[in-house]
Design a protein around this motif. Sequence first.
Motif, PDB file in Angstrom:
ATOM      1  N   GLY A  13       0.808  -1.222   0.000  1.00 17.02           N
ATOM      2  CA  GLY A  13       0.000   0.000   0.000  1.00 17.02           C
ATOM      3  C   GLY A  13       0.837   1.266   0.000  1.00 17.02           C
ATOM      4  O   GLY A  13       0.487   2.248  -0.669  1.00 17.02           O
ATOM      5  N   SER A  14       1.962   1.261   0.727  1.00 14.38           N
ATOM      6  CA  SER A  14       2.753   2.495   0.807  1.00 14.38           C
ATOM      7  C   SER A  14       3.330   2.859  -0.562  1.00 14.38           C
ATOM      8  O   SER A  14       3.339   4.030  -0.945  1.00 14.38           O
ATOM      9  N   HIS A 118       3.486   4.869   7.278  1.00 14.28           N
ATOM     10  CA  HIS A 118       2.410   4.083   6.659  1.00 14.28           C
ATOM     11  C   HIS A 118       1.832   3.005   7.560  1.00 14.28           C
ATOM     12  O   HIS A 118       0.747   2.509   7.288  1.00 14.28           O
ATOM     13  N   ASN A 171      -4.946   8.384   3.189  1.00 18.70           N
ATOM     14  CA  ASN A 171      -4.729   7.855   1.847  1.00 18.70           C
ATOM     15  C   ASN A 171      -5.929   8.215   0.971  1.00 18.70           C
ATOM     16  O   ASN A 171      -6.971   8.638   1.474  1.00 18.70           O
ATOM     17  N   ASN A 203      -1.031  -9.085   1.277  1.00 16.18           N
ATOM     18  CA  ASN A 203       0.282  -9.676   1.044  1.00 16.18           C
ATOM     19  C   ASN A 203       0.433 -10.990   1.835  1.00 16.18           C
ATOM     20  O   ASN A 203       1.532 -11.508   1.967  1.00 16.18           O
ATOM     21  N   LYS A 208      -2.316 -10.118   8.520  1.00 16.25           N
ATOM     22  CA  LYS A 208      -3.583 -10.063   7.768  1.00 16.25           C
ATOM     23  C   LYS A 208      -4.576 -11.139   8.226  1.00 16.25           C
ATOM     24  O   LYS A 208      -5.724 -11.131   7.815  1.00 16.25           O
ATOM     25  N   GLU A 279      -3.746  -2.668  11.099  1.00 20.26           N
ATOM     26  CA  GLU A 279      -3.991  -2.051   9.793  1.00 20.26           C
ATOM     27  C   GLU A 279      -4.057  -0.552  10.027  1.00 20.26           C
ATOM     28  O   GLU A 279      -5.047  -0.038  10.536  1.00 20.26           O
ATOM     29  N   SER A 280      -3.007   0.142   9.661  1.00 16.29           N
ATOM     30  CA  SER A 280      -2.978   1.571   9.989  1.00 16.29           C
ATOM     31  C   SER A 280      -3.996   2.353   9.185  1.00 16.29           C
ATOM     32  O   SER A 280      -4.484   3.396   9.617  1.00 16.29           O
TER      33      SER A 280
HETATM   34  O1  GMT Z   1      -0.205  -3.960   4.746  1.00 13.97           O
HETATM   35  C1  GMT Z   1       0.976  -4.184   4.577  1.00 13.97           C
HETATM   36  O2  GMT Z   1       1.555  -5.107   5.129  1.00 13.97           O
HETATM   37  C2  GMT Z   1       1.769  -3.316   3.612  1.00 13.97           C
HETATM   38  C3  GMT Z   1       1.985  -1.956   4.194  1.00 13.97           C
HETATM   39  C4  GMT Z   1       2.919  -1.162   3.310  1.00 13.97           C
HETATM   40  O3  GMT Z   1       3.935  -0.748   3.814  1.00 13.97           O
HETATM   41  O4  GMT Z   1       2.628  -0.933   2.146  1.00 13.97           O
HETATM   42  O5  GMT Z   1       0.727  -1.295   4.294  1.00 13.97           O
HETATM   43  C5  GMT Z   1       0.631  -0.221   5.198  1.00 13.97           C
HETATM   44  O6  GMT Z   1       0.498   0.985   4.456  1.00 13.97           O
HETATM   45  C6  GMT Z   1      -0.708   1.085   3.684  1.00 13.97           C
HETATM   46  C7  GMT Z   1      -0.684   2.390   2.914  1.00 13.97           C
HETATM   47  O7  GMT Z   1      -0.659   3.489   3.751  1.00 13.97           O
HETATM   48  C8  GMT Z   1      -1.925   0.995   4.615  1.00 13.97           C
HETATM   49  O8  GMT Z   1      -3.114   1.073   3.866  1.00 13.97           O
HETATM   50  C9  GMT Z   1      -1.883  -0.332   5.386  1.00 13.97           C
HETATM   51  O9  GMT Z   1      -2.959  -0.358   6.307  1.00 13.97           O
HETATM   52  C10 GMT Z   1      -0.558  -0.468   6.120  1.00 13.97           C
HETATM   53  N1  GMT Z   1      -0.474  -1.817   6.678  1.00 13.97           N
HETATM   54  C11 GMT Z   1      -0.523  -2.067   8.000  1.00 13.97           C
HETATM   55  O10 GMT Z   1      -0.663  -1.188   8.839  1.00 13.97           O
HETATM   56  C12 GMT Z   1      -0.449  -3.495   8.388  1.00 13.97           C
END
Ligand code: GMT
Length: 382
Positions: A13-14, A118, A171, A203, A208, A279-280
Amino acid sequence: MNIGITCYPSLGGSGVVATELGKLLAERGHNVHFITSGIPFRLGKYHPNIFYHEVEVNQYDVFKYPPYDLTLANRMAQVAKNEHLDILHVHYAVPHALCAYLAKQMVGDQLKIVTTLHGTDITVLGYDSTLSDLIRFGIEQSDLVTAVSGDLIQETKQLLQVERPIELVYNFVDKRRYYRKEVSELKKVFAPNGEKLIMHISNFRPVKRVPDVIEVFRRVHRELPAKLLLIGEGPDMSIARKMLCEYGLDGATHFLGKQEDVAEVISLADVMLLPSEKESFGLVALEAMACGVPVVATNVGGLPEVIVDGETGYLCECGDVQALADKTLALLKDEALYQRFSRTSVERSCNTFCHEKITTQYEELYVRLLAGTHAAPLAKPI
Ligand code: GMT
């Protein structure tokens, strides 16, 4: 403005948010320089204002590990100097905020560093004592820090005792590309007898809770004809396959792997399941909402800031697979309720998380930073 962007370019997602933001900034006339170890996977077609600077990590016998962090910092400094960057916006604190700090030391204070937190850069790595002081340092030394949810700001401040301001910038989803697509022919392939389609995209990391997806689907499948679509890949995929096999549900499941056109795939779904432990924000939830797909999720992290419980989806306690299944069934069995949730999801994604609004928010923060009217970080010893 001349803006550098660093992110992880592969799935995640980041990386998606960083890439989409770069494209939108380029559309607004800014020069956007991606400084990444590979071409960001959502970059798409050529745009005259977008430039790509590869971070090549060489391996030498003398090093036990390839020096990605140092090479990245070196590349950031080169690009900042050659392209006269005003802003270097890094996504994900580790190691990007630290590399940016190093680059700034090399080129001078005119380069302003923006760090976007993120999620797992704080909620997982922030708990690791081998990294936590460095993460705090990177945050304190950035000229501006943003986070993708209020919950992530709280956790960052509490966990790392960060005192400086952190801006909330949610986001976003580009509504020109994320809407329910016409997929009726494709839907017949996965649901030939009109089965309901339950979808999970991730992922497949332990956070998850993929086994919960299977448990929920098992309960839903007992009650009505349904199929499960799993999108993405990762370490818990083999557990998922094993469980589905044991439950005799492998025939009711399709594994679609990593997908490029997520909006089209999501448009197939009736319900999106997101039973995460952390899940942030939950970008997948937002993408589903934009396509009119209600989300059944856990009430953790930033998910309650994205999903309105009882209006755009349902939020349940983490691990309560029965509640997650009950809520999924409630939506699937009541067409009027489903249509209301679907409409409200689209409205919320277009209003609160509109790509134009959020791009403007970032743009205004950059302008304030360059004008020197943004609050400076509080220096704090480790
Ligand atoms: O969800 C993941 O494991 C991937 C991670 C990433 O670094 O891309 O996602 C995080 O960033 C996303 C984009 O801001 C958020 O939508 C996801 O909620 C966040 N994942 C977690 O907090 C587990």
